[in-house]
Structure formats: C-alpha cells, structure tokens
Write an enzyme that holds these catalytic residues in place. Structure first.
Site, PDB file in Angstrom:
ATOM      1  N   HIS A 188       0.847  -1.198   0.000  1.00 43.42           N
ATOM      2  CA  HIS A 188       0.000   0.000   0.000  1.00 43.42           C
ATOM      3  C   HIS A 188       0.883   1.249   0.000  1.00 43.42           C
ATOM      4  O   HIS A 188       0.680   2.179  -0.792  1.00 43.42           O
ATOM      5  CB  HIS A 188      -0.932  -0.017   1.219  1.00 43.42           C
ATOM      6  CG  HIS A 188      -1.527   1.315   1.568  1.00 43.42           C
ATOM      7  ND1 HIS A 188      -2.550   1.891   0.857  1.00 43.42           N
ATOM      8  CD2 HIS A 188      -1.227   2.196   2.564  1.00 43.42           C
ATOM      9  CE1 HIS A 188      -2.863   3.064   1.394  1.00 43.42           C
ATOM     10  NE2 HIS A 188      -2.061   3.282   2.431  1.00 43.42           N
ATOM     11  N   ASP A 198       6.948  22.780 -25.327  1.00 39.01           N
ATOM     12  CA  ASP A 198       6.913  21.413 -24.804  1.00 39.01           C
ATOM     13  C   ASP A 198       7.981  21.295 -23.718  1.00 39.01           C
ATOM     14  O   ASP A 198       8.662  22.277 -23.407  1.00 39.01           O
ATOM     15  CB  ASP A 198       7.196  20.405 -25.937  1.00 39.01           C
ATOM     16  CG  ASP A 198       6.581  19.045 -25.656  1.00 39.01           C
ATOM     17  OD1 ASP A 198       6.863  18.494 -24.573  1.00 39.01           O
ATOM     18  OD2 ASP A 198       5.807  18.547 -26.489  1.00 39.01           O
ATOM     19  N   TRP A 232       7.548  -0.183   4.061  1.00 36.44           N
ATOM     20  CA  TRP A 232       8.090   0.539   2.900  1.00 36.44           C
ATOM     21  C   TRP A 232       9.511   1.016   3.182  1.00 36.44           C
ATOM     22  O   TRP A 232      10.256   1.322   2.267  1.00 36.44           O
ATOM     23  CB  TRP A 232       7.185   1.716   2.506  1.00 36.44           C
ATOM     24  CG  TRP A 232       7.450   3.007   3.224  1.00 36.44           C
ATOM     25  CD1 TRP A 232       7.144   3.281   4.522  1.00 36.44           C
ATOM     26  CD2 TRP A 232       8.088   4.181   2.697  1.00 36.44           C
ATOM     27  NE1 TRP A 232       7.542   4.552   4.834  1.00 36.44           N
ATOM     28  CE2 TRP A 232       8.126   5.133   3.731  1.00 36.44           C
ATOM     29  CE3 TRP A 232       8.619   4.535   1.463  1.00 36.44           C
ATOM     30  CZ2 TRP A 232       8.685   6.398   3.582  1.00 36.44           C
ATOM     31  CZ3 TRP A 232       9.165   5.803   1.309  1.00 36.44           C
ATOM     32  CH2 TRP A 232       9.202   6.714   2.352  1.00 36.44           C
ATOM     33  N   SER A 283      13.110   6.481 -13.269  1.00 38.77           N
ATOM     34  CA  SER A 283      12.030   7.264 -13.871  1.00 38.77           C
ATOM     35  C   SER A 283      11.929   8.641 -13.209  1.00 38.77           C
ATOM     36  O   SER A 283      11.830   9.665 -13.890  1.00 38.77           O
ATOM     37  CB  SER A 283      10.720   6.485 -13.731  1.00 38.77           C
ATOM     38  OG  SER A 283       9.631   7.339 -13.863  1.00 38.77           O
ATOM     39  N   SER A 284      11.979   8.662 -11.877  1.00 36.63           N
ATOM     40  CA  SER A 284      11.853   9.937 -11.159  1.00 36.63           C
ATOM     41  C   SER A 284      13.015  10.862 -11.466  1.00 36.63           C
ATOM     42  O   SER A 284      12.827  12.068 -11.639  1.00 36.63           O
ATOM     43  CB  SER A 284      11.845   9.720  -9.648  1.00 36.63           C
ATOM     44  OG  SER A 284      10.753   8.975  -9.284  1.00 36.63           O
ATOM     45  N   HIS A 306      13.325  11.464   4.342  1.00 33.82           N
ATOM     46  CA  HIS A 306      12.724  12.720   4.780  1.00 33.82           C
ATOM     47  C   HIS A 306      12.556  13.722   3.649  1.00 33.82           C
ATOM     48  O   HIS A 306      11.461  14.259   3.482  1.00 33.82           O
ATOM     49  CB  HIS A 306      13.380  13.330   6.023  1.00 33.82           C
ATOM     50  CG  HIS A 306      12.397  14.265   6.642  1.00 33.82           C
ATOM     51  ND1 HIS A 306      11.385  13.831   7.454  1.00 33.82           N
ATOM     52  CD2 HIS A 306      12.171  15.566   6.423  1.00 33.82           C
ATOM     53  CE1 HIS A 306      10.592  14.851   7.741  1.00 33.82           C
ATOM     54  NE2 HIS A 306      11.052  15.917   7.133  1.00 33.82           N
ATOM     55  N   GLU A 349      12.039  12.981   0.751  1.00 31.10           N
ATOM     56  CA  GLU A 349      10.948  12.380  -0.021  1.00 31.10           C
ATOM     57  C   GLU A 349       9.582  12.915   0.437  1.00 31.10           C
ATOM     58  O   GLU A 349       8.687  13.152  -0.364  1.00 31.10           O
ATOM     59  CB  GLU A 349      10.998  10.850   0.114  1.00 31.10           C
ATOM     60  CG  GLU A 349       9.812  10.086  -0.449  1.00 31.10           C
ATOM     61  CD  GLU A 349       9.683  10.163  -1.955  1.00 31.10           C
ATOM     62  OE1 GLU A 349      10.668  10.507  -2.619  1.00 31.10           O
ATOM     63  OE2 GLU A 349       8.580   9.882  -2.458  1.00 31.10           O
ATOM     64  N   TYR A 386       9.019  15.841   1.504  1.00 38.08           N
ATOM     65  CA  TYR A 386       8.853  17.179   0.922  1.00 38.08           C
ATOM     66  C   TYR A 386       8.688  17.114  -0.579  1.00 38.08           C
ATOM     67  O   TYR A 386       8.045  17.983  -1.175  1.00 38.08           O
ATOM     68  CB  TYR A 386      10.014  18.085   1.360  1.00 38.08           C
ATOM     69  CG  TYR A 386       9.897  18.325   2.841  1.00 38.08           C
ATOM     70  CD1 TYR A 386       8.979  19.246   3.326  1.00 38.08           C
ATOM     71  CD2 TYR A 386      10.589  17.544   3.754  1.00 38.08           C
ATOM     72  CE1 TYR A 386       8.791  19.406   4.673  1.00 38.08           C
ATOM     73  CE2 TYR A 386      10.408  17.702   5.115  1.00 38.08           C
ATOM     74  CZ  TYR A 386       9.501  18.632   5.569  1.00 38.08           C
ATOM     75  OH  TYR A 386       9.292  18.779   6.908  1.00 38.08           O
ATOM     76  N   SER A 389      -0.784  27.604  -3.783  1.00 38.44           N
ATOM     77  CA  SER A 389      -0.378  28.999  -3.998  1.00 38.44           C
ATOM     78  C   SER A 389      -0.910  29.555  -5.314  1.00 38.44           C
ATOM     79  O   SER A 389      -0.931  30.763  -5.510  1.00 38.44           O
ATOM     80  CB  SER A 389       1.150  29.116  -4.004  1.00 38.44           C
ATOM     81  OG  SER A 389       1.676  28.606  -2.811  1.00 38.44           O
ATOM     82  N   HIS A 423      15.296  12.125  13.013  1.00 39.55           N
ATOM     83  CA  HIS A 423      14.123  12.199  13.910  1.00 39.55           C
ATOM     84  C   HIS A 423      13.214  10.988  13.714  1.00 39.55           C
ATOM     85  O   HIS A 423      12.317  10.770  14.522  1.00 39.55           O
ATOM     86  CB  HIS A 423      13.369  13.535  13.773  1.00 39.55           C
ATOM     87  CG  HIS A 423      12.682  13.757  12.467  1.00 39.55           C
ATOM     88  ND1 HIS A 423      12.563  14.997  11.890  1.00 39.55           N
ATOM     89  CD2 HIS A 423      12.060  12.911  11.615  1.00 39.55           C
ATOM     90  CE1 HIS A 423      11.911  14.898  10.749  1.00 39.55           C
ATOM     91  NE2 HIS A 423      11.590  13.634  10.561  1.00 39.55           N
ATOM     92  N   HIS A 424      13.452  10.232  12.647  1.00 35.91           N
ATOM     93  CA  HIS A 424      12.702   8.978  12.461  1.00 35.91           C
ATOM     94  C   HIS A 424      13.317   7.855  13.291  1.00 35.91           C
ATOM     95  O   HIS A 424      12.808   6.745  13.304  1.00 35.91           O
ATOM     96  CB  HIS A 424      12.723   8.566  10.985  1.00 35.91           C
ATOM     97  CG  HIS A 424      12.034   9.541  10.082  1.00 35.91           C
ATOM     98  ND1 HIS A 424      10.688   9.474   9.798  1.00 35.91           N
ATOM     99  CD2 HIS A 424      12.492  10.633   9.420  1.00 35.91           C
ATOM    100  CE1 HIS A 424      10.355  10.464   8.980  1.00 35.91           C
ATOM    101  NE2 HIS A 424      11.440  11.188   8.745  1.00 35.91           N
ATOM    102  N   THR A 481       7.428  26.781   7.182  1.00 32.36           N
ATOM    103  CA  THR A 481       6.072  26.271   6.923  1.00 32.36           C
ATOM    104  C   THR A 481       5.041  27.255   7.479  1.00 32.36           C
ATOM    105  O   THR A 481       4.009  27.511   6.851  1.00 32.36           O
ATOM    106  CB  THR A 481       5.887  24.879   7.555  1.00 32.36           C
ATOM    107  OG1 THR A 481       7.017  24.078   7.216  1.00 32.36           O
ATOM    108  CG2 THR A 481       4.629  24.204   7.058  1.00 32.36           C
ATOM    109  N   LYS A 511       4.483  30.046   5.157  1.00 33.84           N
ATOM    110  CA  LYS A 511       3.587  29.687   4.057  1.00 33.84           C
ATOM    111  C   LYS A 511       2.127  29.756   4.485  1.00 33.84           C
ATOM    112  O   LYS A 511       1.298  30.363   3.810  1.00 33.84           O
ATOM    113  CB  LYS A 511       3.919  28.283   3.543  1.00 33.84           C
ATOM    114  CG  LYS A 511       5.178  28.278   2.725  1.00 33.84           C
ATOM    115  CD  LYS A 511       5.416  26.948   2.079  1.00 33.84           C
ATOM    116  CE  LYS A 511       6.279  27.104   0.862  1.00 33.84           C
ATOM    117  NZ  LYS A 511       5.644  27.799  -0.257  1.00 33.84           N
ATOM    118  N   ARG A 515       1.767   0.068  15.297  1.00 34.67           N
ATOM    119  CA  ARG A 515       1.560  -0.019  13.844  1.00 34.67           C
ATOM    120  C   ARG A 515       1.833  -1.444  13.376  1.00 34.67           C
ATOM    121  O   ARG A 515       2.479  -2.215  14.059  1.00 34.67           O
ATOM    122  CB  ARG A 515       2.579   0.828  13.086  1.00 34.67           C
ATOM    123  CG  ARG A 515       2.614   2.232  13.355  1.00 34.67           C
ATOM    124  CD  ARG A 515       3.867   2.854  12.709  1.00 34.67           C
ATOM    125  NE  ARG A 515       3.815   2.848  11.253  1.00 34.67           N
ATOM    126  CZ  ARG A 515       4.746   3.385  10.488  1.00 34.67           C
ATOM    127  NH1 ARG A 515       5.807   3.962  11.024  1.00 34.67           N
ATOM    128  NH2 ARG A 515       4.636   3.354   9.175  1.00 34.67           N
TER     129      ARG A 515
END
Lengths: 42, 538
Positions: B88, B117, B153, B180-181, B264, B266, B268, B279, B313-314, B339, B342, B461
């Site tokens: 998932h 293009d 994951w 690809s990314s 991390h 990722e 963002y 925006s 922090h993870h 943040t 924003k 979890r």
C-alpha cells in the site's frame, strides 16, 4: 530566430545541462555506496 | 472582456499554426501513447497511471481497514497483513502521489513558462514508460513463493532480507521507479532553466513552477541514495557483503540513516508541489495577488534545505547520543518556521479578499486546515523524549496520513479541479464536485483522527490484531476508510464524464475569479503544442 523556443542552441544547452544533472545523480549513488564501504568497522 | 482576451489568444495560435511547417497533430491509435513525446499526452498518461495506482493502493487500504474493523485476525494472516501495508505504502508513494505530480508538471510547466513542450521529450517518454513495468513487477511479487515484500516501505534489514523470491523483484522495481523519477526531475529542471519565455525571470515564475524546480533538485539528490541503499541490500542478500550485517562488521542502523536521508526529503518531494498548487488556487479565488511571493519562494527553498538535516528524527529510539537527539529535534522544529510563513501567507492572501468557494478552492482550504493538523502532530513527534512513547504507534500513522492524504492528495485533487477544464475544454458538474469534496473531507477525518487516540493509548503499527480496548476507535476509523474509499469513485466518474463532454469551458475557465498566469492565455482545451511563438513577459 531569437525567440524561437525550439532553436537548436537552446536544445543543445538543455541536453548539456541534463547530462550534468544525470552525472550528479550517478555521483550521489556511487558516493553513498563508497561511504558505506569505508565506514570504520568495529 | 474575457471573451475578447480568449479570441485573441486563439487567433495568435492559429496564426502560428499557418506559418509553422513543423506543426502536426497527434499520431493515431496506440502509437500516439507508446511513442508519445508531447508533454500533454505524457502528462495525461502519468495522471491516468497515478489514478489507477491510487485505486489499487486504495483497495489495499480497504483490506487493511477491513482486517482492523474488529479485534482478532479476520482474513489476513500477519504476513499477508504486513505485505498489504508495505505494498500500500510503496504504491501510494511511488505509484500514486509522485506520478500524479509529475503528470501535473508535464501538463502545466511548459504552459506556465511559455514553452512549446518539455525540453527533452524522448526522455520524457522513457521516464513514463518505465513506470508500468516497475509496478507490474512490484505487483507480481504478490504471486511469487513467499509473497510480496512485508518489511514495511522502509525496507529495514534484517527483516526485509527475510523476503522470499519477491526481494530482487522489489529491488529492481525500486530502481526503475528511481530512474524514472530522476529522468523526470532532470527534464523539469532543464525545461525551467532553458525554455522560459523571454522576460520571465526566476522571480516572475508561477509558484507551481518554483516548487517543482526545488522538488526536482531534491529528487536528483535523494533518489540515487535510495537506489544505493537497495543495491547494498541486494548485495548483502546475494553477494555476501555485510553492509548491514553486524556479524560481518556492518551495521543495520546504518541502513536506517541512509534510508531516511532519502526518506525525509521524499516527504517534501510529495508536499512541495502541493504547496505550489495551493499557492496558485488561493489567489485566484480570493481575487487578490499572492501575499509575500518572494517569501514563499525562500520558504520553499528553506524547507528543502532543512529536509536534508532532520532525517534521524525517524530514529530517536535507536539509541543515538543525546547530542544527536538534541540536534535532530531542534533542526526538525526549525521547519515549522518556513512552513508557518507559508500558512501565514496563504491566510494573508485571503484576508479581505473576495472569496468564492469553487471545488479547487474548497480542496485548497481543506488542505490548509488539515495539512496544518499533520504539521502540528509532526511537531509533537519531533520532541525526542515524547517520541519514545509515540514511536511506531498509530499516532505516527495518523500524523503522516494527515500530511499525505488531505495534504498531498487533496493538493492533487485541487489541481485537477482547477486545471481539468483547461485540459479537456469542458466544465465539470459543480454539485457533484462539491459533493465529492464534502464526502472526502468528512470521511478523511473520520478515518484518520481517531488514529491519534489509538496511538496515544499505545496501539502499535503494522499489527493485524489488537487489544479490545482499541476496538471502538478502530471500528470508527474503518467505517471512515470505507466511506472515504467509496467517495473516490465519484472523483473517477467526474473526471471520466468531464473528459467525455459537458459545458464548454472558456479560455480563462474561471472568468468570474482572477486566474493569473500564461496557461489562461491559451484556448480551452489547450492546443497540442502550447506556445510555438514565445509570449513576451513584461
């Protein structure tokens, strides 16, 4: 034509930029594996 | 007034058409899609692919919530349950959210910078077509002996090394997604840096373009790191290396450092383009220019920079030195500053504005409120001593789902409702779109808010069974999940029916509001080649 966005000069510059960015990505890949190899064991 | 404007734009375009021998329409049949080099065709394929993956990952989420509807193992044994959570996550992150934003980038960036293009159309084709193969490979892992990957994951060793035959398939799939990314990101950067219309300086670019430019740099910096990490897992598994094996002098915690150095930023990568979308939308429906444009750009860049120095922090509970915990706690809290800038600027844009509540604005506002809830729970998790209680509980699940569902995914939905009429030339059914909005907003909260309570009470979890004390809120959360999932069928129907036909949309689409930017100078639907003659930006 200066303002033609499809002009070849612009295309060449875009391709050159892309190549450098690709090399940068490959560099990050190699650097992280090499750094992981070189960490002091113990 | 706007109709004059539209006819001018159409006239300009047809004029360009007459004089350009290179102009051609799309190829016929399957060749149009297989050999696609047009940014709109590739953008469409990305968006359809991401919708398919959203439904696939969503189906897995339904299975997870069905299993958790009541205590006791119902129909998924723990192995299959963990496989479902892992798949998932991988599908939603790499298959749904990231390709959706790449699809939006493909459609909108050339139109917003005044280019015909993307800069590298053939590489664009390759970056898309890697994805169906990557995800076919990933989904096929469910059928091989030993089942799909089930280590989460995050792919932590040594657990992930217990995966059966699926392991090399999953690693190869991750490599393909990464390639690809990276190619997509390179294309975005070179398009923005080389193809902007004359006069469009960097600080005149629309915020969506800015946020994507910064996101693309993040992608180039961190996707190779993930690729490196999974390559090392592969060599540990098959070639006798011991990068992450303590018995051979390696360290499994080092994997976590490498993974989160990718992981991390990722987060963002998945949220910055949504910031860009919001925006664009808030000023349009507040009928005011964006408050603090420059500050928004600098805040985005600051968030991107800080995302590289917060990864551990993870990992507060892995036993790092106190000074490390202090550093990562403080640096994480610093992210609240840009943040906050924003959120303040979006609010200030609406202040004294003439606000109307069309579906894109509703989703943008929902994003603003609910993403902020996710941000606040993130701040709670950043507090190292407190994290020892929250770590690996449902509180974390609630936190990141608030950031990703009403954050990233609502951002994508807002973008689709904002630009869909520009893409296909038809306006959608407003009542149905608003119904989709209200159902989504109500049920996303029913689904995820109770998970805060479950986590604080200690529910872990990635466990299919739980103590009966958690039964009530799990029941509520599952009902919310089923209803949220069902409401998305309305979204699918709405897109399908709008693409097929409907009331004709004008060039400006939002005539009564104040849309800004080059995309609105093109007719709706946008022509096959966006700008053949560069527009002049003053």
């Amino acid at each position: 034509m200066a303002d033609n966005l499809l002009d070849t000069q612009r295309q060449r510059r875009a391709k050159r930029n892309a190549l450098w960015l690709g090399l940068l990505a490959l560099g990050f890949y190699a650097a992280f594996i090499l750094l992981s190899m070189s960490r002091p064991h113990g | 007034m706007s109709s004059t404007h539209i006819s001018d734009a159409s006239h300009d375009h047809s004029h360009a058409h007459d004089h350009d021998d290179g102009h051609h329409g799309p190829m016929k049949g399957w060749r149009r899609w297989a050999y696609a080099t047009n940014h709109k065709d590739i953008g469409t394929m990305y968006l359809i692919f991401s919708l398919a993956m959203f439904l696939t990952g969503g189906l897995m989420a339904m299975l997870i919530r069905a299993e958790l509807l009541q205590p006791g193992v119902q129909f998924l044994d723990p192995g299959k349950f963990n496989s479902m959570t892992t798949m998932h996550a991988l599908i939603m992150v790499f298959g749904a959210v990231m390709p959706a934003f790449t699809g939006l980038a493909n459609w909108m960036i050339p139109m917003q910078v005044g280019a015909p293009d993307m800069a590298l159309p053939r590489m664009n084709n390759l970056s898309f077509w890697l994805l169906p193969f990557a995800f076919a490979l990933l989904l096929l892992t469910l059928l091989v002996p030993g089942g799909g990957p089930a280590g989460g994951w995050t792919l932590y060793p040594p657990l992930v090394l217990q995966t059966g035959d699926a392991f090399p398939m999953a690693v190869f799939a991750v490599h393909l997604m990464g390639a690809s990314s990276i190619m997509g990101a390179i294309n975005v950067i070179v398009t923005i840096m080389n193809m902007r219309a004359p006069g469009m300086t960097l600080l005149k670019m629309p915020l969506f373009v800015w946020t994507w430019l910064i996101t693309a740099y993040l992608l180039i910096a961190v996707m190779p790191v993930l690729a490196g990490a999974v390559t090392m897992l592969l060599t540990d598994h098959y070639f006798g290396t011991t990068f992450f094996n303590a018995a051979g002098g390696g360290d499994p915690v080092m994997f976590q450092h490498i993974f989160w150095f990718f992981g991390h930023p990722e987060v963002y990568i998945m949220i910055l383009p949504a910031f860009g979308v919001v925006s664009e939308i808030i000023p349009t429906f507040s009928r005011k220019p964006l408050f603090g444009y420059d500050a928004m750009v600098y805040a985005t860049a600051s968030i991107a920079f800080l995302s590289f120095i917060v990864w551990a922090h993870h990992m507060f509970t892995t036993g790092m030195p106190l000074v490390g915990e202090m550093f990562f706690m403080m640096s994480t809290m610093l992210i609240a500053i840009p943040t906050g800038v924003k959120v303040f600027n979006w609010t200030a844009t609406m202040w004294k504005g003439s606000i109307s509540f069309e579906p894109p604005m509703l989703f943008a506002l929902s994003f603003l409120f609910l993403f902020t809830i996710g941000g606040f729970s993130g701040l709670m998790l950043a507090i190292a001593p407190v994290d020892f209680q929250y770590h690996d509980t449902y509180f974390v699940v609630a936190h990141f789902h608030y950031v990703l569902v009403p954050g990233a995914i609502f951002g994508i939905m807002a973008a689709v409702y904002y630009w869909l009429p520009k893409w296909c030339g038809h306006m959608y059914n407003m009542t149905l779109a608003k119904t989709h909005f209200w159902l989504s907003t109500i049920f996303v909260n029913v689904l995820f808010f109770p998970q805060h309570f479950l986590g604080l009470a200690g529910m872990p979890r990635r466990i299919p069974d739980y103590n009966t004390q958690f039964a009530d809120w799990n029941f509520v959360s599952s009902i919310g999940g089923f209803c949220f999932g069902a409401s998305q069928l309305l979204f699918v129907y709405l897109i399908w029916s709008t693409v097929r036909g409907g009331v004709k949309a004008s060039a400006k689409v939002w005539d009564t509001a104040a849309p800004h930017g080059l995309e609105w100078t093109l007719p709706s639907p946008a022509p096959y080649h966006s700008f053949e003659e560069a527009p002049e930006i003053k």
